[in-house]
Scaffold this motif. Structure first.
Motif, PDB file in Angstrom:
ATOM      1  N   ILE A  40      39.669  41.468  43.845  1.00 20.45           N
ATOM      2  CA  ILE A  40      40.750  41.367  44.840  1.00 20.45           C
ATOM      3  C   ILE A  40      41.699  40.230  44.471  1.00 20.45           C
ATOM      4  CG2 ILE A  40      39.476  42.349  46.781  1.00 20.45           C
ATOM      5  CD1 ILE A  40      38.914  39.496  47.714  1.00 20.45           C
ATOM      6  N   PRO A  41      42.922  40.309  44.949  1.00 24.62           N
ATOM      7  CA  PRO A  41      43.856  39.201  44.706  1.00 24.62           C
ATOM      8  C   PRO A  41      43.385  37.933  45.406  1.00 24.62           C
ATOM      9  CG  PRO A  41      45.010  41.171  45.440  1.00 24.62           C
ATOM     10  CD  PRO A  41      43.564  41.417  45.646  1.00 24.62           C
ATOM     11  N   GLU A  43      44.717  35.991  47.438  1.00 23.63           N
ATOM     12  CA  GLU A  43      45.082  35.782  48.842  1.00 23.63           C
ATOM     13  C   GLU A  43      44.182  36.542  49.813  1.00 23.63           C
ATOM     14  OE1 GLU A  43      48.658  35.834  46.182  1.00 23.63           O
ATOM     15  OE2 GLU A  43      47.045  37.213  46.629  1.00 23.63           O
ATOM     16  N   PHE A  44      43.427  37.519  49.317  1.00 26.82           N
ATOM     17  CA  PHE A  44      42.609  38.328  50.222  1.00 26.82           C
ATOM     18  C   PHE A  44      41.223  37.722  50.409  1.00 26.82           C
ATOM     19  CE2 PHE A  44      45.878  41.196  48.883  1.00 26.82           C
ATOM     20  CZ  PHE A  44      46.106  42.001  49.980  1.00 26.82           C
ATOM     21  N   GLU A  46      38.597  39.787  51.934  1.00 29.49           N
ATOM     22  CA  GLU A  46      37.606  40.838  52.103  1.00 29.49           C
ATOM     23  C   GLU A  46      37.807  41.945  51.085  1.00 29.49           C
ATOM     24  OE1 GLU A  46      39.027  41.626  56.036  1.00 29.49           O
ATOM     25  OE2 GLU A  46      37.158  40.911  56.916  1.00 29.49           O
ATOM     26  N   CYS A  47      36.759  42.660  50.849  1.00 33.47           N
ATOM     27  CA  CYS A  47      36.857  43.796  49.934  1.00 33.47           C
ATOM     28  C   CYS A  47      36.108  44.984  50.514  1.00 33.47           C
ATOM     29  CB  CYS A  47      36.257  43.430  48.578  1.00 33.47           C
ATOM     30  SG  CYS A  47      36.298  44.775  47.412  1.00 33.47           S
ATOM     31  N   ASN A 121      47.366  36.666  40.388  1.00 32.12           N
ATOM     32  CA  ASN A 121      48.213  37.835  40.175  1.00 32.12           C
ATOM     33  C   ASN A 121      48.398  38.170  38.704  1.00 32.12           C
ATOM     34  OD1 ASN A 121      48.592  38.554  42.766  1.00 32.12           O
ATOM     35  ND2 ASN A 121      50.485  37.426  43.039  1.00 32.12           N
TER      36      ASN A 121
END
Lengths: 135, 288
Positions: A40-41, A43-44, A46-47, A121
């Protein structure tokens, strides 16, 4: 002399018992999950991921799959089988350990983990289309 | 499955369902997902889908385009990416939006492909769109594929995405432009993944007239004074994509897409069906 025989018998019994336990404990041939990490990026937090679990045992048996710290199993196979494959969509917020627990309590449980990889990113790209998209 | 025969009855339902799905609250996961939405830089993917599908051909008397095998390859570098014939170069990518220089093959040119051209797409479908013999008396419609390039940008919020692209013909085939605005919604659930999209595409007059109207050069002799229509077109489309993981490497996939071609185009000299229906149902094998 008698004491010596008794001690020898006890040792023999113990060693055979240990050997039996070792054989019985090797009930699991393999326990895998795919993928083994969620990407995940940065900034996140949760997945949401679809995970494929697979386990193979030496003998047909029943076992339950748990998420660590959860009392309710994700899955239990009702019939004895040597190989089980299931997939479950889960929401994870950190590295998560899954436990495969045989219904026979004398046997040991096994673990497999799913990592949560947060990437910059520059290391990750948002897809522009579905992996199988025609349009 | 003959969708053509059921078109008039099918469309309102498809669009109604689609719009409802876009707006209603579905109990689903709103978070990002591994390899469904993101991909590591440098990853190359190749998959082959086999199944049954078709793209209806809006050109009168032309045959529909069958879909049996759909190979898909994609590569995402730090900035460059490709997905089949689409190429792009990312200028900016943030958490919620991106801006790309993008290019893609023209969609409407497919409907004018003859057998030789179709060989280029041999892996994608079987030979397609041969003009039948009875068209000898009709004008000779010879249209080429074009390739478009321009900019593409998208903004995402939760499971919604708004995408805009402005592309122009770079092959000097028709020198037209395409502007498209698309609203997408993604639904991830235990029962599979859904993508719902509605889109409006504006084709400039050069573009739409080239593929959907006759031109003076189509006739072997001078036809005299005629009105060769050259109007811009505003087409609307709706699309539903579905994916269900069968195993780690196999997915059940399906899509249905309907595009309504602007009446300004369809009522003119070269009559065309005013709808394009595409669908596919099959199994996708992820090889890489």
């Amino acid at each position: 002399m008698n004491y010596y025989k008794i001690i020898s018998c006890i040792c023999l019994l113990c060693s055979s018992t240990l050997a039996f336990a070792t054989v019985q404990d090797g009930w699991l041939k393999s326990f895998t999950l795919k993928p083994q990490e969620c990407l995940i990026p940065m900034e996140f937090n949760e997945c949401n991921i679809n995970i494929f679990f697979n386990w193979i045992t030496y003998k047909p048996m029943r076992a339950c799959l748990f998420k660590m710290y959860d009392d309710i199993p994700l899955y239990c196979n009702n019939k004895k089988s040597k190989e089980v494959s299931i997939n479950r969509r889960l929401l994870i917020t950190q590295e998560t350990i899954f436990i495969l627990r045989p219904l026979n309590e004398n046997l040991s449980e096994h673990e497999a983990s799913l990592g949560l990889l947060k990437m910059e990113n520059k290391q990750i790209r948002r897809r522009r289309k579905h992996p199988w998209s025609l349009f | 499955m003959n969708l053509t025969a059921t078109r008039p009855y099918l469309f309102p339902y498809i669009f109604g369902i689609l719009i409802n799905l876009l707006v209603i609250n579905i109990n689903c996961y709103a978070q990002t997902t591994y390899k469904e939405k993101y991909i590591p830089v440098g990853a190359f993917e190749f998959s082959v889908a086999t199944g049954l599908g078709s793209i209806s051909n809006p050109i009168k008397h032309a045959e529909d385009i069958p879909l049996y095998i759909l190979p898909t390859f994609s590569y995402y570098g730090e900035r460059f990416y490709m997905h089949n014939l689409d190429l792009g170069y990312n200028l900016f990518e943030g958490k919620d939006w991106y801006l790309d220089i993008a290019s893609s093959a023209d969609f409407y040119g497919l409907f004018h492909l003859n057998y030789d051209d179709a060989k280029l797409f041999g892996g994608m479908s079987s030979p397609m769109n041969r003009l039948p013999q009875q068209q000898v008396e009709r004008p000779s419609i010879d249209r080429k594929l074009s390739y478009l390039a321009g900019i593409k940008t998208a903004y995402s919020i939760n499971n919604y995405e708004v995408e805009f692209k402005a592309l122009s013909d770079i092959t000097s085939t028709h020198n037209g432009q395409l502007y498209a605005l698309t609203l997408k919604r993604f639904v991830w659930s235990d029962f599979g993944n859904l993508s719902l999209a509605i889109s409006a595409q504006y084709l400039t007059s050069d573009y739409s007239a080239y593929y959907f109207n006759t031109r003076e050069t189509d006739f072997p002799v001078n036809m005299g004074p005629q009105d060769f229509v050259k109007e811009a077109a505003l087409n609307y489309s709706g699309q539903i994509d579905y994916q269900y993981h069968l195993t780690q490497d196999l997915d059940l996939i399906a899509f249905i897409r309907t595009e309504f071609i602007d009446d300004a185009v369809t009522e003119e000299i070269q009559p065309v069906d005013n709808k394009i229906i595409s669908y596919f149902l099959g199994v996708n094998w992820k090889i890489l």
